[in-house]
Design a protein around this motif. Sequence first.
Motif, short mmCIF file in Angstrom:
data_model
loop_
_atom_site.label_atom_id
_atom_site.label_comp_id
_atom_site.label_asym_id
_atom_site.label_seq_id
_atom_site.Cartn_x
_atom_site.Cartn_y
_atom_site.Cartn_z
N LEU A 14 0.81 -1.21 0.00
CA LEU A 14 0.00 0.00 0.00
C LEU A 14 0.85 1.27 0.00
O LEU A 14 0.49 2.26 -0.65
CB LEU A 14 -0.94 0.01 1.21
CG LEU A 14 -2.16 -0.91 1.13
CD1 LEU A 14 -2.87 -0.99 2.48
CD2 LEU A 14 -3.13 -0.41 0.05
N ASP A 15 1.96 1.26 0.72
CA ASP A 15 2.77 2.47 0.80
C ASP A 15 3.51 2.78 -0.50
O ASP A 15 4.07 3.86 -0.65
CB ASP A 15 3.75 2.39 1.97
CG ASP A 15 4.74 1.24 1.83
OD1 ASP A 15 4.50 0.35 0.99
OD2 ASP A 15 5.74 1.22 2.57
N ARG A 16 3.48 1.84 -1.45
CA ARG A 16 4.14 2.07 -2.74
C ARG A 16 3.15 2.21 -3.89
O ARG A 16 3.56 2.41 -5.03
CB ARG A 16 5.10 0.90 -3.06
CG ARG A 16 6.22 0.74 -2.05
CD ARG A 16 7.22 -0.32 -2.49
NE ARG A 16 6.64 -1.65 -2.50
CZ ARG A 16 6.58 -2.44 -1.44
NH1 ARG A 16 7.05 -2.02 -0.27
NH2 ARG A 16 6.05 -3.65 -1.53
N VAL A 18 -5.84 0.83 4.68
CA VAL A 18 -5.81 1.59 3.43
C VAL A 18 -6.19 3.06 3.64
O VAL A 18 -5.82 3.93 2.85
CB VAL A 18 -6.72 0.95 2.37
CG1 VAL A 18 -8.18 1.16 2.66
CG2 VAL A 18 -6.37 1.45 0.97
N LYS A 22 -5.27 5.56 5.48
CA LYS A 22 -4.27 6.63 5.59
C LYS A 22 -3.57 6.95 4.27
O LYS A 22 -2.86 7.95 4.17
CB LYS A 22 -3.24 6.28 6.66
CG LYS A 22 -2.42 5.04 6.36
CD LYS A 22 -1.49 4.75 7.54
CE LYS A 22 -0.69 3.48 7.32
NZ LYS A 22 0.19 3.20 8.49
N TYR A 23 -3.77 6.10 3.25
CA TYR A 23 -3.13 6.34 1.96
C TYR A 23 -4.07 7.05 0.98
O TYR A 23 -3.70 7.28 -0.17
CB TYR A 23 -2.67 5.02 1.35
CG TYR A 23 -1.65 4.31 2.21
CD1 TYR A 23 -0.34 4.78 2.30
CD2 TYR A 23 -1.99 3.18 2.94
CE1 TYR A 23 0.60 4.15 3.10
CE2 TYR A 23 -1.05 2.53 3.74
CZ TYR A 23 0.24 3.03 3.82
OH TYR A 23 1.16 2.40 4.62
N ASP A 61 -7.12 10.09 -0.12
CA ASP A 61 -7.45 11.51 0.04
C ASP A 61 -8.81 11.78 -0.58
O ASP A 61 -8.93 12.43 -1.62
CB ASP A 61 -6.38 12.38 -0.62
CG ASP A 61 -6.54 13.86 -0.27
OD1 ASP A 61 -7.37 14.17 0.60
OD2 ASP A 61 -5.83 14.68 -0.87
#
Length: 297
Positions: A76-78, A99, A101-102, A104
């Motif tokens: 997820l961070d990538r 998910v 926090k990733y 917007d």
Amino acid sequence: MAGVTPRVVFVIRDTDYELLLIRHATRGQVRFFLESRGQSIAEIEERHARVHAVLAQARACVPTEWRQALVRRPDLDRFLFAPEDVVVAVGQDGLVANVAKYLDGQPVVGVNPAPDLYDGILARAPVERLGALLPASVAGAARIERRTMVQAVLDGGERLLALNEIFVGHRSHQSARYRIEDRGRAEDQSSSGLIVASGTGLTGWARSISDATHIALAVGVEEAAVGYWVREPFPSVATATGLRAGKLADAALAVTSRMNEGGVVFADGIEQDFLAFDWGRRVDIAPAARTLNLVVD
């Protein structure tokens, strides 16, 4: 975004069977490992099959002209989410939190692949309804819960977002020393750490602490507020226990580390993804401006 074909991003995590395969390499070795401990592989394989059957059913609900992507939790961070995405988390409630926090503002649909095993507080959309929820989400016609998140900002500019809670303490959960400030009140404390939780987080870790301390705070899931609880504060000649819990809406909780080593700040229980919080560092924790836009049926 006008003229851009919607994309559905499916988010999954490895099943217990897949994790065992990673560890033991072959199905035969997994079976031997489980049977040597009096367990059967059949139940784990059945759960694995159920998850992937629901995932296949969910992917078949996507309109043929739309795009699709699949991302696993460790990636997820990538992964680069786009504004036109609709996110579908197929799994337990924690996957929705992972998910959140990733994102917007993208709409998120949580699909529970095993309602008899998982509570489905966040992942509560039946897969049979996904075919209607996807176009409604893109059109802005779906009902949305805008769930408040928690934000931690360190003095060096690093930031953490959490859907459930932020933890501040020692990485070993031994005694943590720090100074806590809440709207003009301040004191030095020694405790097993503190958490700051959203209304969503009140059903998890915060609930167990609230039950143990008999300190309940009412925070709505869409309310722009958070609650904090100190875990096992210890009174001494140098430390106090007056600031044990509180509700924050228009102010931040400030915490300054008094730990020479081992101090950490982490989000939503993911201890390996921490920010160092050693002596003199300060973190401000408050409701985040960003929300989880959870699609509800």
